[in-house]
Design an enzyme around this catalytic site. Structure first.
Site, PDB file in Angstrom:
ATOM      1  N   ASP A 312     -41.790 -24.085 -13.751  1.00  0.00           N
ATOM      2  CA  ASP A 312     -42.235 -23.176 -14.797  1.00  0.00           C
ATOM      3  C   ASP A 312     -43.600 -22.632 -14.413  1.00  0.00           C
ATOM      4  O   ASP A 312     -44.441 -23.369 -13.917  1.00  0.00           O
ATOM      5  CB  ASP A 312     -42.334 -23.928 -16.122  1.00  0.00           C
ATOM      6  CG  ASP A 312     -41.069 -23.768 -16.928  1.00  0.00           C
ATOM      7  OD1 ASP A 312     -40.516 -22.648 -16.917  1.00  0.00           O
ATOM      8  OD2 ASP A 312     -40.626 -24.759 -17.526  1.00  0.00           O
ATOM      9  N   GLU A 353     -57.913 -17.532 -24.614  1.00  0.00           N
ATOM     10  CA  GLU A 353     -57.819 -16.106 -24.341  1.00  0.00           C
ATOM     11  C   GLU A 353     -59.000 -15.382 -24.984  1.00  0.00           C
ATOM     12  O   GLU A 353     -59.709 -14.604 -24.352  1.00  0.00           O
ATOM     13  CB  GLU A 353     -56.511 -15.608 -24.953  1.00  0.00           C
ATOM     14  CG  GLU A 353     -55.925 -14.395 -24.311  1.00  0.00           C
ATOM     15  CD  GLU A 353     -54.558 -14.128 -24.933  1.00  0.00           C
ATOM     16  OE1 GLU A 353     -53.609 -14.864 -24.577  1.00  0.00           O
ATOM     17  OE2 GLU A 353     -54.442 -13.208 -25.763  1.00  0.00           O
ATOM     18  N   PHE A 382     -54.725 -14.694 -35.422  1.00  0.00           N
ATOM     19  CA  PHE A 382     -53.440 -14.368 -34.801  1.00  0.00           C
ATOM     20  C   PHE A 382     -52.330 -14.969 -35.635  1.00  0.00           C
ATOM     21  O   PHE A 382     -52.403 -16.105 -36.076  1.00  0.00           O
ATOM     22  CB  PHE A 382     -53.411 -14.954 -33.388  1.00  0.00           C
ATOM     23  CG  PHE A 382     -52.151 -14.633 -32.653  1.00  0.00           C
ATOM     24  CD1 PHE A 382     -52.051 -13.449 -31.918  1.00  0.00           C
ATOM     25  CD2 PHE A 382     -51.076 -15.498 -32.676  1.00  0.00           C
ATOM     26  CE1 PHE A 382     -50.896 -13.152 -31.224  1.00  0.00           C
ATOM     27  CE2 PHE A 382     -49.908 -15.199 -31.991  1.00  0.00           C
ATOM     28  CZ  PHE A 382     -49.826 -14.020 -31.258  1.00  0.00           C
ATOM     29  N   THR A 386     -47.732 -10.765 -37.056  1.00  0.00           N
ATOM     30  CA  THR A 386     -48.432  -9.561 -36.594  1.00  0.00           C
ATOM     31  C   THR A 386     -48.591  -9.521 -35.084  1.00  0.00           C
ATOM     32  O   THR A 386     -48.730  -8.450 -34.507  1.00  0.00           O
ATOM     33  CB  THR A 386     -49.825  -9.478 -37.231  1.00  0.00           C
ATOM     34  OG1 THR A 386     -50.575 -10.621 -36.818  1.00  0.00           O
ATOM     35  CG2 THR A 386     -49.748  -9.471 -38.743  1.00  0.00           C
ATOM     36  N   SER A 389     -54.732 -10.129 -33.465  1.00  0.00           N
ATOM     37  CA  SER A 389     -55.857 -10.688 -34.228  1.00  0.00           C
ATOM     38  C   SER A 389     -56.962  -9.643 -34.265  1.00  0.00           C
ATOM     39  O   SER A 389     -56.868  -8.611 -33.600  1.00  0.00           O
ATOM     40  CB  SER A 389     -56.336 -11.976 -33.560  1.00  0.00           C
ATOM     41  OG  SER A 389     -56.802 -11.701 -32.261  1.00  0.00           O
ATOM     42  N   LYS A 406     -56.845  -6.362 -31.838  1.00  0.00           N
ATOM     43  CA  LYS A 406     -56.394  -6.442 -30.436  1.00  0.00           C
ATOM     44  C   LYS A 406     -55.025  -7.113 -30.428  1.00  0.00           C
ATOM     45  O   LYS A 406     -54.761  -8.037 -31.206  1.00  0.00           O
ATOM     46  CB  LYS A 406     -57.382  -7.201 -29.554  1.00  0.00           C
ATOM     47  CG  LYS A 406     -57.613  -8.667 -29.933  1.00  0.00           C
ATOM     48  CD  LYS A 406     -58.676  -9.289 -29.025  1.00  0.00           C
ATOM     49  CE  LYS A 406     -59.211 -10.617 -29.568  1.00  0.00           C
ATOM     50  NZ  LYS A 406     -58.336 -11.747 -29.470  1.00  0.00           N
ATOM     51  N   ASP A 535     -38.663 -28.951 -20.857  1.00  0.00           N
ATOM     52  CA  ASP A 535     -38.952 -29.746 -22.041  1.00  0.00           C
ATOM     53  C   ASP A 535     -38.077 -29.395 -23.241  1.00  0.00           C
ATOM     54  O   ASP A 535     -37.712 -30.244 -24.012  1.00  0.00           O
ATOM     55  CB  ASP A 535     -40.430 -29.657 -22.414  1.00  0.00           C
ATOM     56  CG  ASP A 535     -40.899 -28.215 -22.570  1.00  0.00           C
ATOM     57  OD1 ASP A 535     -40.060 -27.300 -22.403  1.00  0.00           O
ATOM     58  OD2 ASP A 535     -42.083 -28.010 -22.855  1.00  0.00           O
ATOM     59  N   ASP A 539     -33.486 -26.216 -22.416  1.00  0.00           N
ATOM     60  CA  ASP A 539     -33.527 -26.553 -20.996  1.00  0.00           C
ATOM     61  C   ASP A 539     -32.476 -27.598 -20.641  1.00  0.00           C
ATOM     62  O   ASP A 539     -32.202 -27.837 -19.472  1.00  0.00           O
ATOM     63  CB  ASP A 539     -34.895 -27.130 -20.617  1.00  0.00           C
ATOM     64  CG  ASP A 539     -35.927 -26.045 -20.416  1.00  0.00           C
ATOM     65  OD1 ASP A 539     -35.505 -24.920 -20.073  1.00  0.00           O
ATOM     66  OD2 ASP A 539     -37.116 -26.316 -20.595  1.00  0.00           O
TER      67      ASP A 539
END
Lengths: 705, 186, 563
Positions: A312, A353, A382, A386, A389, A406, A535, A539
């Site tokens: 992953d 972020e 966030f 939507t 944020s 943004k 996980d 999967d």
């Protein structure tokens, strides 16, 4: 409580003591017969013992025979000891696990009523409730509620984890403890067959079955032993012929039963035979020390054969969080204004972020953090609905109100439409295209659009950060002949860019469980062995299909059942270590087999001249075959004894190697082969010559022969 | 069962092919193209068959060149050798025998082929040196004059077969042919 | 050694090397059903054979069926030769009026020719009629060789096929090998030998008065046709007792060269064929190289030993048991080649070789007849060692060992070791029995350690399906005829059946693609490993026995002992 992670040292005193006891317990013939090579040693020791007893009752006592017998028993015991030590380490771990399987009380719901029963009476499908400080009575799924759970007993990780109903974090494990809140659990495993039970059985090696390669190797070693048995059995008639031909008296024969047995034991591949199971057990043990549980040794071995790793992207190849890399302003917007707005929108955003945007703004424009409260700003967090944020700052001190958002292209588009700014939408698309072309996506970034009061300010380029050193790791894997395939939900362009940066061989973009499964089947159809890590419940099919499927401990019960390994750390990079352990396991077996066989050359040169030293002798002096005594061993007795002693001691000497595994560096097959042939092949030829000679000197010095 | 019948039929066919047709074709070619060789390379003297050029003969008379020792006394029914091993007492015993034959010589100078028996028991050849050793004896027994003795020498040197194409085999001389020619010397 | 002798060896190796790809390519075409220059001539015949025998050439067999077909066919061959010998006095083509052969000798000879051993307990000129030699022995010379090739083809298919149940059609493999390979080659060699003086006639033996007026009987017969296939098919059973040392069987150095070359020709070329069939010529050359290395090692030791000084006789380079036209070099070269290949024909008496040259001859056989080895049999034997080598060395690179992409697992290891143990068991145990029984000891032609060598050699030769002998041992006794017969059966079929089992199991496997982590089997390292494994396995198994035979004899010889 001791965690598994704090694994005992290679030679822990307690383990050694316990192993010493087991060493003798394992002399049980039913145990011995499982290993054909050592069974021959065992029978040989019994035969020589009978000879010695017969001699003693006859009034003779031959110190030489007694010593041979002694060392033959030691050989058998040393092999037992090797196995016992390897097992002992697992047993010690099992002990600590068992302690927590104390009488747990389960609070079961029956028809809405709660009743208290013993955890051992739980059945699959029962519903139980656990509150803070309750020990979870069985493996199951959370069907209601959310709780923090202390799983340190199993994982060794002290930080509590969140378990909640729905999603991929609903699995709870028996023996773990709820720290806060209340959850309702549906039991999914029979008592005695819980994860914990299986884990105990595994580390104990109680249900250890021989792995395919181990079976094949056992056959090879057994066959070699048969050949040597033929050699030794036929030697007696050849000797009888030779003595007759030489005209000697029969009683001169040095070919007694103990000597023949000694020859057989020396020739039989006892070194590898004695250490074989220890190697297998310690392979599992090494996995456990890496906090990985394998359901079988077969899975560990298969890990060594892996051709393709499905990894992953998130968490394995990249750090898991995207970082702001660049501000790309819209036409007629200064970069600084964009940065300012972006920073404001992110000040209260505690995600990595968001923080990275603040950091970038500071780095590029020296924008310092401002107090949002002073500005009277309201942070818009966030949300899943939507997908964006932002921040709303009321008009103040003559400044007009600011509403900054943004979010992804799609989210902002929807927001603009919802706020009646359709006109902006079309220009936004145009702007964005102008701004980035396809540039950001190509370089692996994802654009984040920033708007203020429904005006587009520009983009923030977010980018995945590839883990340091991962590229080198993949290069090593490639050298080992393993291809890496990155799995990501990103689009094709983004995926390609990260794949190139990380140096993986291939990638699957916009991966779904179906595409993963599809890919695994395709690779397998071409004869490749695949490993993957996962996980989520979705999967599970892929984990089951893969030859080595590693489920994360944080994952769902379904995923844990589907895979054949569980990584307690839930660290996706672990797959690489698992492969290495698998390879090391096979290499150790191969190397010690080679070493064992190569040893025989020296043993022949020690024992054969000793056996036939006086054959065809002219007058009392040595016969012609004494010329084969190139080690110049002192006497026939000392030669045989030295060879037997060497043969026994080498088992003990190699126990650490068997437990640790031979040195492993990820390199191509040819380089590895050459190195191992040099060390264990050529070394295996030379070492016994030196060893037997040294022992011979000691034997003479100590007047043992 | 199906396989058994296939096997039987196939065996029969293969027997006809490899056991009858093939040897018959070879025999045909042999008798037509190489009739002398195919029938044993026979040598006739005065119209009488005196032997095969390829099969050695027993010579005990001192008038003739002696061939190599033979385990079967040059009577190849069946052919064979002494099969003395390298530590067999038979070897020094055989040497003893030869020493008597070449009393007047240092037996160490006698080539190995003159001392030891051949593999087939009918080796037709001697090494040139082994033949040369015997010239004096033959000349003496036959009462040859010097020029007649020289004829033996010339004859022998003429009959020496060098390696085929200069490469294959060892230099040698055919004892039977040599003795046939020897009788022609006047 | 003289220069021309060195040149002969070099030429021999050169021709062997040069002809390997030529014949190898031709055989690959034949076995893959391709078109060769012989096809227009032989294809109609081939089709006719299938039609007459009721064989569908397009039906493939599972390995178990293949085994049955092979066993049935071989058993028929055995019965026919067995009975034919015993009633030869009632059959035609018996100009010498030879009586029927005794049952034990007939058993031994029938087994011997069925198993491609061609051990000679019989003496051709005095015990077998022309009929028996032609319709019994010559036929078996072809069919036993073709059987060996068939087994190799089945194994090769097993290694190259993916997830299939079948490994070919035994009848087709047998017929193609005989028709396109053995018959044409035997034909060419027979003509060459005829030209050199090998006899081919149905006339009875010649009774003559020699120059000195002794009576001499010169045995004749249809020899050239049989000798050609005897060499080509690595059979080795002579038309005459003294085999290729007998002048009418091998008259000239040139005929000797042809026979020596044909002795290794097909086994060597098959390595190339194999390379083509597994789609990697390198794999073929690697096996060729390993065989050549082993061959040259043996040859060097033999030459050194044979030209060495024997204190017992005071002579170096003894001619005992050798022919003048061949000399020491050609005798040693032949001895090495005939024991490397499981041919067993001789042009000099191995019993009289120096101890170490005898040891090399014996050891070549003991290694399992894998140095070029028998037609087909040598290569499949070597592939068994390849599997063992790949298994041991392959583990050391940290993967489940693979050969040509096929995983080597418990079943393959089991079958491979079975194929290694069976001949070893025969050699060691049967020799041991002979050493302590009067029946075993009374046949000895030499005393001392050389006697043990004779016994060891006999059972090695039988177990390895070689057929050459330390001929001082009188093998035409009930004890040896039966024991050696059993040894030959075990040595042949206890290898063939496991090999076919491996073929079946391999065919059924998937084919893993090659990667950098794969153990490479097509490079020089592998040649070294393969050679080492062959020598070590053989050495560890036989070193004690050899030390009491040739090794101690060598040391005693140096001390001047005789027995």
């Amino acid at each position: 409580m001791d965690s598994i992670k704090k694994s005992p040292k290679l030679f822990d005193q307690a383990i050694i003591l316990r192993a010493l006891v087991d060493t003798f317990v394992k002399l049980d013939p039913r145990w011995q017969i499982k290993n054909p090579v050592m069974f021959v040693v065992f029978l040989g020791a019994i035969l020589t013992t009978a000879t010695v007893i017969h001699e003693l009752t006859g009034g003779k006592s031959d110190m030489f025979n007694i010593q041979i017998t002694f060392w033959l028993w030691l050989t058998a015991l040393f092999a037992n000891f090797a196995e016992a030590v390897a097992e002992g380490r697992g047993k010690a771990q099992a002990e600590s696990l068992r302690k927590m399987r104390t009488k747990t009380v389960a609070r079961r719901f029956v028809n809405g009523q709660e009743e208290k029963i013993s955890a051992t009476e739980l059945k699959v499908g029962d519903i139980v409730v656990c509150e803070a400080n309750d020990v979870i009575p069985g493996d199951g799924e959370v069907i209601e509620g959310i709780a923090s759970v202390d799983e340190s007993a199993i994982t060794g990780e002290s930080a509590p984890v969140i378990r909640e109903s729905g999603g991929d974090r609903n699995a709870v494990t028996s023996g773990t403890r709820v720290l806060s809140d209340k959850i309702i659990i549906r039991i999914t495993s029979e008592p005695g067959n819980t994860f914990l039970d299986r884990m105990i059985a595994l580390v104990e090696g109680a249900k250890r079955r021989k792995t395919p390669n181990e079976v094949a190797l056992t056959i090879l070693l057994g066959a070699l032993t048969i050949i040597f048995l033929l050699v030794v059995v036929s030697l007696l008639p050849f000797d009888i012929y030779s003595e007759k031909a030489a005209g000697m008296m029969k009683s001169h024969s040095s070919l007694t039963l103990p000597v023949l047995v000694a020859l057989l034991v020396c020739l039989a591949p006892t070194t590898i035979g004695g250490l074989l199971s220890a190697i297998g057990i310690s392979g599992m043990d090494r996995l456990i020390r890496h906090n990985v549980l394998a359901v079988s040794g077969r899975a560990v071995e298969a890990a060594g054969d892996i051709d393709v790793l499905l990894l992953d992207k998130t968490g394995t190849i990249t750090l898991g969080n995207r970082m702001a890399m660049e501000f790309v302003p819209a036409p007629e917007v200064t970069e600084e204004r964009l940065a300012d707005a972006a920073q404001l929108a992110s000040l209260a955003d505690e995600t990595p972020e968001g923080r990275s945007i603040v950091v970038l703004a500071k780095r590029d424009f020296g924008l310092r953090g401002r107090n949002i409260k002073e500005l009277g700003a309201r942070f818009v967090p966030f949300s899943a609905q939507t997908q964006m944020s932002g921040v709303d700052i009321p008009a103040m001190d003559g400044r007009s109100a600011r509403s900054i958002r943004k979010g992804s292209l799609e989210a902002i588009r929807a927001y603009l439409i919802a706020n009646g700014a359709e006109n902006q939408v079309s220009s936004m698309s145009m702007h964005v295209t102008q701004m980035i072309g396809t540039d950001i996506a190509w370089s692996g970034g994802t654009p984040l659009v920033v708007i203020e009061n429904l005006e587009i300010l520009g983009l923030i380029q977010l980018k995945d950060v590839v883990k340091g050193g991962i590229k080198e790791r993949f290069e090593q894997l490639r050298a080992m002949g393993i291809r890496t395939v990155m799995i990501t939900g990103d689009n094709q362009l983004t995926a390609a860019s990260i794949a190139a940066e990380a140096g993986v061989d291939d990638f699957i973009a916009q991966a779904t469980p179906e595409t993963k499964l599809q890919r695994i089947r395709e690779e397998q159809a071409q004869g490749r062995l695949i490993a993957m890590i996962g996980d989520g419940t979705n999967d599970a099919p892929a984990l089951a299909q893969a030859d080595v499927g590693v489920a994360m401990n944080t994952g769902t019960q379904a995923a844990r059942e589907a895979g054949n390994m569980v990584d307690l750390d839930s660290n996706p990079t672990k797959l690489i270590e698992i492969v290495e352990i698998g390879k090391q396991l096979l290499m150790t077996r191969g190397a010690l087999t080679t070493f064992s066989i190569a040893n025989d050359v020296a043993k022949y040169f020690a024992i054969l001249p000793a056996l036939f030293a006086t054959l065809y002798a002219v007058s009392g002096a040595n016969g012609p075959l004494a010329a084969l005594n190139i080690m110049k061993l002192a006497s026939p007795q000392s030669a045989v004894l030295s060879a037997v002693i060497f043969n026994a001691l080498i088992i003990i000497a190699l126990i650490p190697l068997a437990l640790r595994g031979i040195a492993y560096r990820p390199r191509g097959a040819n380089a590895i082969l050459l190195r191992n042939v040099m060390i264990y092949g050529i070394g295996g030829l030379i070492v016994p010559f030196l060893g037997i000679k040294v022992i011979d000197i000691l034997v003479i010095a100590l007047k043992l022969a | 069962m199906r396989h058994l019948f296939s096997a039987l039929r196939l065996f029969l066919i293969m027997t006809v092919l490899t056991g009858i047709i093939y040897p018959l074709i070879i025999t045909g070619i042999g008798q037509i193209v190489f009739p002398r060789q195919a029938n044993g390379s026979i040598i006739t003297v005065d119209g009488k068959i005196k032997g095969s050029e390829l099969v050695g003969q027993k010579f005990i008379s001192s008038r003739y060149f002696w061939g190599r020792p033979s385990a079967i006394d040059y009577n190849p029914m069946p052919s064979g050798a002494t099969n003395f091993g390298p530590t067999s007492v038979g070897l020094p015993n055989a040497l003893q025998q030869c020493r008597k034959q070449f009393e007047d010589l240092d037996w160490r100078a006698v080539p190995s082929d003159m001392l030891f028996a051949s593999g087939s028991g009918v080796d037709p050849h001697l090494s040139p040196d082994a033949a040369r050793l015997q010239i004096n004896r033959i000349a003496h027994v036959r009462g040859f004059r010097v020029e007649q003795r020289q004829k033996i020498v010339d004859l022998m040197e003429h009959l020496i077969e060098t390696p085929q194409w200069g490469i294959f085999g060892e230099p040698r001389v055919n004892v039977f042919l040599l003795n046939v020619a020897l009788d022609q010397i006047k | 050694m003289h220069l021309h002798e060195v040149v002969q060896i070099v030429l021999y190796l050169f021709f062997l090397l040069a002809l390997t790809p030529v014949l190898g390519l031709f055989m690959a075409k034949v076995f893959n059903g391709g078109h060769t220059w012989l096809t227009p001539l032989l294809r109609p015949l081939e089709k006719a054979i299938y039609r007459l025998a009721g064989i569908d050439e397009n039906t493939e067999m599972r390995w178990s069926t293949y085994v049955w077909a092979l066993l049935i066919f071989n058993f028929i061959g055995f019965v026919v030769v067995f009975v034919m010998q015993m009633i030869q006095d009632k059959l035609p083509l018996n100009p010498q009026k030879l009586p029927g052969v005794s049952m034990v000798l007939a058993f031994n000879t029938a087994v011997s020719f069925m198993t491609n051993t061609n051990w000679q307990s019989y003496a051709g000129e005095t015990s077998l009629s022309y009929f028996t030699q032609m319709l019994g022995l010559t036929v078996q010379n072809f069919l036993s060789a073709a059987t060996g090739v068939a087994v190799l083809l089945a194994l090769t298919r097993g290694l190259t096929r993916r997830s299939l149940q079948t490994i070919g059609n035994f009848w087709v493999d047998l017929v193609r090998t005989t028709l396109y390979v053995l018959l044409p080659l035997a034909f060419i060699l027979a003509i060459l030998l005829l030209g050199q003086g090998v006899v081919q006639t149905f006339s009875p033996s010649l009774h003559i008065q020699t120059l000195e007026s002794h009576t001499q009987i010169i045995p004749l017969g249809p020899a050239a046709s049989q000798i050609a296939i005897k060499q080509m098919g690595t059979n080795g059973g002579g038309f005459f007792n003294a085999n290729s040392s007998y002048p009418l069987e091998n008259p000239t150095p040139l005929s000797n060269f042809f026979q020596m070359l044909s002795l290794l020709l097909i086994p060597a070329a098959l390595t190339y064929t194999y390379g083509i069939m597994v789609n990697s010529r390198r794999q073929g050359w690697v096996i060729f190289a390993a065989m050549m290395v082993l061959f040259l090692m043996g040859l060097m030791v033999s030459l050194w030993a044979e030209y060495g000084y024997n204190p017992v006789t005071g002579i170096a380079g003894s001619m005992e048991g050798k022919e003048v036209r061949f000399g020491v070099t050609n005798s040693v070269l032949w001895a090495t080649a005939t024991t490397a290949a499981s041919n067993g024909s001789v042009n000099a008496m191995h019993d009289s070789l120096s101890p170490l040259a005898g040891l090399v001859a014996m050891f070549n056989i003991m290694l399992g007849e894998v140095i070029f080895g028998g037609v087909g049999a040598g290569l499949y034997g070597m592939l068994i060692f390849v599997i063992i080598t790949v298994f041991i060395a392959g583990l050391m690179v940290g993967r489940t060992p693979e050969y040509l992409g096929k995983k080597i697992e418990a079943f393959e290891v089991k079958m491979s070791m079975l194929a290694v143990i069976a001949p070893s068991l025969v050699i060691l145990v049967f020799s041991a029995i002979a050493c302590v029984t009067d029946a075993g000891l009374s046949s000895l032609g030499n005393k001392g350690p050389h006697g043990l060598s004779e016994i060891l050699y006999a059972f090695s030769s039988a177990g390895g399906n070689n057929g050459s002998a330390f001929a001082g041992l009188n093998a035409n006794t009930t004890f040896y005829n039966i024991m050696l017969g059993i040894a030959m059966l075990i040595g042949r079929f206890a290898v063939i059946v496991p090999v076919l089992a491996i073929a079946g199991s391999m065919a059924n496997k998937k084919n893993a693609p090659f990667s950098a982590g794969t153990f490479q089997t097509d490079n020089a390292t592998f040649v070294v490993l393969l050679v080492a494994i062959v020598i070590i396995v053989g050495g560890l198994t036989f070193f004690p026995a050899l030390s009491l035979g040739p090794i101690v004899e060598h040391l005693l010889m140096l001390a001047g002992h005789v027995f």
